[in-house]
Scaffold this active site. Structure first.
Site, PDB file in Angstrom:
ATOM      1  CB  SER A  45      17.288  16.088  19.105  1.00 33.70           C
ATOM      2  OG  SER A  45      18.673  16.223  19.360  1.00 33.70           O
ATOM      3  CG  ASP A  83      19.713  10.099  22.643  1.00 32.14           C
ATOM      4  OD1 ASP A  83      19.811   9.812  23.849  1.00 32.14           O
ATOM      5  OD2 ASP A  83      19.174  11.140  22.228  1.00 32.14           O
ATOM      6  CE  LYS A 112      19.943  11.534  26.155  1.00 29.91           C
ATOM      7  NZ  LYS A 112      18.575  11.316  25.642  1.00 29.91           N
ATOM      8  CD  GLU A 114      13.748   9.492  24.972  1.00 26.41           C
ATOM      9  OE1 GLU A 114      12.513   9.256  24.987  1.00 26.41           O
ATOM     10  OE2 GLU A 114      14.274  10.271  24.168  1.00 26.41           O
ATOM     11  CD  GLU A 181      13.449  16.570  26.787  1.00 31.33           C
ATOM     12  OE1 GLU A 181      14.160  15.540  26.633  1.00 31.33           O
ATOM     13  OE2 GLU A 181      12.990  17.241  25.839  1.00 31.33           O
TER      14      GLU A 181
HETATM   15  O1  KIV Z   1      18.017  13.865  21.597  1.00 31.42           O
HETATM   16  C1  KIV Z   1      18.394  14.809  22.315  1.00 31.42           C
HETATM   17  O2  KIV Z   1      18.935  15.821  21.848  1.00 31.42           O
HETATM   18  C2  KIV Z   1      18.144  14.705  23.748  1.00 31.42           C
HETATM   19  C3  KIV Z   1      18.222  15.966  24.535  1.00 31.42           C
HETATM   20  C4  KIV Z   1      16.949  16.706  24.355  1.00 31.42           C
HETATM   21  C5  KIV Z   1      18.533  15.717  25.958  1.00 31.42           C
HETATM   22  O3  KIV Z   1      17.850  13.663  24.239  1.00 31.42           O
END
Ligand code: KIV
Length: 263
Positions: A45, A83, A112, A114, A181
């Site tokens: 994000s 991420d 992380k 998705e 989410e």
């Molecule tokens: O990128 C991010 O901030 C996220 C959150 C919305 C969980 O993946």
């Protein structure tokens, strides 16, 4: 100061106190957040909140590595998750190559990715090679262009069944926790109650094992719009603008610097 969590204490937190997760993208904010956050997520994000882009898809691995190092420097005693950006885990081999880069080039605790059952083989491959993985199911921001928007998930029976299947697949693949989410609260709660690892919600109600918010949303720094699920704990944009207006007035009137701020 909160004691640094590990994947074991995160797993054991299931059915105890909810986990507190925040995003951060730099050392300055990470250092402030470490007093209250169990986990800091270096979310992609940042491509929107930090770089001003319309979605997360153009985030690069190099950017994630840069921001992750900054966050880890600012919050060395907080569990961190980086991420993996869009396009960096298209198959097991690519995913492992890129996750190893993240682990070798930063001190981050986990990555992380998705996706649900479609990413189970990739998660399994990463975990079996020593990469700790947090899953992310439900609304997947990296799929926004393919889905034509940010769509709430699990609204019908087929959607609910798919989400539970995704959650179970991610768990069976070896993830130590997962983000859920944009899912109706009762569905998210049902999922959290039916898997053994913590489920951390964003826009997923209060029946899960923890909450995550994007820091610029929760501090009220992002003015363009406020999603329904965001609670603003600070009117950040208003306060920053008021401070800057005061600075401008002081400079123009030569009130700043005064004697106390002059050598
Ligand atoms: O990128 C991010 O901030 C996220 C959150 C919305 C969980 O993946």
């Amino acid at each position: 100061m909160i004691k640094k969590m590990t994947i074991n204490t995160i797993k054991k937190s299931k059915n105890t106190t909810p986990l507190v997760m925040m995003t951060a993208y730099d050392a300055l904010f990470a250092n402030l957040f470490q007093e209250s956050a169990d986990i800091i997520l270096i979310g992609d994000s940042l491509n929107m909140s930090f770089a001003g882009k319309n979605d997360t898809l153009s985030t690069t691995l190099e950017q994630m590595i840069y921001h992750t190092n900054a966050v880890c420097k600012g919050a060395p005693h907080t569990f961190t998750i980086c991420d993996m950006p869009f396009g960096t885990y298209t198959c097991s081999t690519t995913a492992l190559h890129n996750a190893v880069r993240i682990f070798q080039e930063t001190p981050v605790d986990s990555v992380k990715i998705e996706g649900g059952s479609d990413k189970a083989d990739i998660i399994k491959h990463l975990v079996s090679n020593g990469i700790t993985v947090c899953g992310h199911i439900g609304l997947l921001p990296q799929s926004v262009r393919g889905e034509g928007g940010y769509l709430v998930k699990g609204k019908d029976e087929a959607g609910k069944a798919q989400l539970l299947h995704d959650a179970k697949s991610v768990e069976a693949a070896g993830a130590f926790c997962m983000v859920i989410e944009g899912v109706k609260a009762d569905v998210a709660e049902h999922i959290a109650q039916n898997i053994a690892i913590p489920v951390i919600g964003i826009g997923a109600g209060n029946g899960v094992d923890g909450q995550v918010l994007v820091f610029s949303d929760m501090l009220g720094l992002f003015e363009a719009f406020t999603p329904k699920f965001v609670k603003q704990y600070l009117q950040g944009a208003t306060q920053v603008k008021e401070a800057l207006a005061q600075y401008r007035a002081d400079v123009i009137s030569r009130t700043f610097p005064d004697a106390t701020h002059t050598y």
